[in-house]
Design a protein around this motif. Sequence first.
Motif, PDB file in Angstrom:
ATOM      1  N   ALA A 131     -12.046  -3.544   8.367  1.00 33.14           N
ATOM      2  CA  ALA A 131     -12.910  -4.161   7.352  1.00 33.14           C
ATOM      3  C   ALA A 131     -12.480  -3.747   5.945  1.00 33.14           C
ATOM      4  O   ALA A 131     -12.510  -4.565   5.033  1.00 33.14           O
ATOM      5  CB  ALA A 131     -14.366  -3.775   7.608  1.00 33.14           C
ATOM      6  N   GLN A 132     -12.083  -2.492   5.775  1.00 28.58           N
ATOM      7  CA  GLN A 132     -11.635  -2.047   4.458  1.00 28.58           C
ATOM      8  C   GLN A 132     -10.358  -2.767   4.062  1.00 28.58           C
ATOM      9  O   GLN A 132     -10.180  -3.117   2.900  1.00 28.58           O
ATOM     10  CB  GLN A 132     -11.390  -0.540   4.472  1.00 28.58           C
ATOM     11  CG  GLN A 132     -12.654   0.271   4.460  1.00 28.58           C
ATOM     12  CD  GLN A 132     -12.363   1.765   4.507  1.00 28.58           C
ATOM     13  OE1 GLN A 132     -11.253   2.170   4.759  1.00 28.58           O
ATOM     14  NE2 GLN A 132     -13.388   2.548   4.259  1.00 28.58           N
ATOM     15  N   GLY A 133      -9.466  -2.978   5.003  1.00 30.69           N
ATOM     16  CA  GLY A 133      -8.219  -3.692   4.698  1.00 30.69           C
ATOM     17  C   GLY A 133      -8.486  -5.130   4.273  1.00 30.69           C
ATOM     18  O   GLY A 133      -7.877  -5.623   3.334  1.00 30.69           O
ATOM     19  N   SER A 192       0.822  -1.204   0.000  1.00 32.42           N
ATOM     20  CA  SER A 192       0.000   0.000   0.000  1.00 32.42           C
ATOM     21  C   SER A 192       0.861   1.261   0.000  1.00 32.42           C
ATOM     22  O   SER A 192       2.049   1.229   0.342  1.00 32.42           O
ATOM     23  CB  SER A 192      -0.917   0.001   1.226  1.00 32.42           C
ATOM     24  OG  SER A 192      -0.171   0.254   2.392  1.00 32.42           O
ATOM     25  N   ARG A 248     -14.088  -0.211  11.072  1.00 34.35           N
ATOM     26  CA  ARG A 248     -14.289   0.118   9.662  1.00 34.35           C
ATOM     27  C   ARG A 248     -12.967   0.066   8.895  1.00 34.35           C
ATOM     28  O   ARG A 248     -12.909  -0.431   7.766  1.00 34.35           O
ATOM     29  CB  ARG A 248     -14.909   1.505   9.546  1.00 34.35           C
ATOM     30  CG  ARG A 248     -15.393   1.827   8.166  1.00 34.35           C
ATOM     31  CD  ARG A 248     -16.058   3.191   8.082  1.00 34.35           C
ATOM     32  NE  ARG A 248     -17.038   3.375   9.145  1.00 34.35           N
ATOM     33  CZ  ARG A 248     -17.319   4.543   9.709  1.00 34.35           C
ATOM     34  NH1 ARG A 248     -16.690   5.626   9.316  1.00 34.35           N
ATOM     35  NH2 ARG A 248     -18.221   4.638  10.648  1.00 34.35           N
ATOM     36  N   VAL A 249     -11.886   0.561   9.504  1.00 37.38           N
ATOM     37  CA  VAL A 249     -10.575   0.529   8.849  1.00 37.38           C
ATOM     38  C   VAL A 249     -10.122  -0.917   8.643  1.00 37.38           C
ATOM     39  O   VAL A 249      -9.619  -1.277   7.580  1.00 37.38           O
ATOM     40  CB  VAL A 249      -9.538   1.320   9.684  1.00 37.38           C
ATOM     41  CG1 VAL A 249      -8.132   1.075   9.191  1.00 37.38           C
ATOM     42  CG2 VAL A 249      -9.864   2.801   9.636  1.00 37.38           C
ATOM     43  N   GLN A 267     -14.613   3.270  14.309  1.00 38.53           N
ATOM     44  CA  GLN A 267     -13.787   3.683  13.174  1.00 38.53           C
ATOM     45  C   GLN A 267     -12.674   2.672  12.922  1.00 38.53           C
ATOM     46  O   GLN A 267     -12.347   2.372  11.776  1.00 38.53           O
ATOM     47  CB  GLN A 267     -13.198   5.064  13.423  1.00 38.53           C
ATOM     48  CG  GLN A 267     -14.223   6.170  13.411  1.00 38.53           C
ATOM     49  CD  GLN A 267     -13.639   7.490  13.857  1.00 38.53           C
ATOM     50  OE1 GLN A 267     -12.782   7.541  14.733  1.00 38.53           O
ATOM     51  NE2 GLN A 267     -14.119   8.572  13.265  1.00 38.53           N
ATOM     52  N   LYS A 271     -11.263  -6.198   2.940  1.00 40.69           N
ATOM     53  CA  LYS A 271     -11.983  -6.172   1.673  1.00 40.69           C
ATOM     54  C   LYS A 271     -10.988  -6.009   0.507  1.00 40.69           C
ATOM     55  O   LYS A 271     -11.141  -6.626  -0.528  1.00 40.69           O
ATOM     56  CB  LYS A 271     -12.997  -5.023   1.673  1.00 40.69           C
ATOM     57  CG  LYS A 271     -13.870  -4.995   0.436  1.00 40.69           C
ATOM     58  CD  LYS A 271     -15.037  -4.040   0.587  1.00 40.69           C
ATOM     59  CE  LYS A 271     -14.596  -2.639   0.834  1.00 40.69           C
ATOM     60  NZ  LYS A 271     -15.689  -1.660   0.814  1.00 40.69           N
ATOM     61  N   ARG A 272      -9.948  -5.203   0.688  1.00 41.93           N
ATOM     62  CA  ARG A 272      -8.974  -4.981  -0.376  1.00 41.93           C
ATOM     63  C   ARG A 272      -8.120  -6.224  -0.628  1.00 41.93           C
ATOM     64  O   ARG A 272      -7.689  -6.448  -1.742  1.00 41.93           O
ATOM     65  CB  ARG A 272      -8.044  -3.822   0.007  1.00 41.93           C
ATOM     66  CG  ARG A 272      -8.698  -2.499  -0.162  1.00 41.93           C
ATOM     67  CD  ARG A 272      -7.679  -1.394  -0.047  1.00 41.93           C
ATOM     68  NE  ARG A 272      -8.345  -0.180   0.353  1.00 41.93           N
ATOM     69  CZ  ARG A 272      -7.972   0.588   1.353  1.00 41.93           C
ATOM     70  NH1 ARG A 272      -6.928   0.290   2.067  1.00 41.93           N
ATOM     71  NH2 ARG A 272      -8.640   1.666   1.639  1.00 41.93           N
ATOM     72  N   SER A 323      -9.773  -8.528  -3.200  1.00 40.73           N
ATOM     73  CA  SER A 323     -10.122  -8.029  -4.535  1.00 40.73           C
ATOM     74  C   SER A 323      -8.954  -8.024  -5.482  1.00 40.73           C
ATOM     75  O   SER A 323      -7.857  -8.273  -5.207  1.00 40.73           O
ATOM     76  CB  SER A 323     -10.683  -6.609  -4.429  1.00 40.73           C
ATOM     77  OG  SER A 323      -9.722  -5.745  -3.863  1.00 40.73           O
TER      78      SER A 323
END
Length: 63
Positions: free
Chosen positions: A55-57, A2, A52-53, A49, A59-60, A63
């Motif tokens: 979960a985004q990691g 990243s 959420r951070v 928060q 999710k990436r 993908s």
Amino acid sequence: MSTQTKVAIGGVVVGFLTLFVFPWWLSALIILGAVGLPFAAYMMLDPSQRKRVRAQGRKRIGS
């Protein structure tokens, strides 16, 4: 890798390069800042928060 990881690694490398120019304690502060600042910013987030951070990691990664 990243963008944030690249920036953190770059900060540490710059910190090690400053060992040749500045006193050791100033270089140590630069290295600790490059490593500690993202950690401190993460810890300042609310628990929702942080969730959420994370979960985004995840999710990436898939993908």
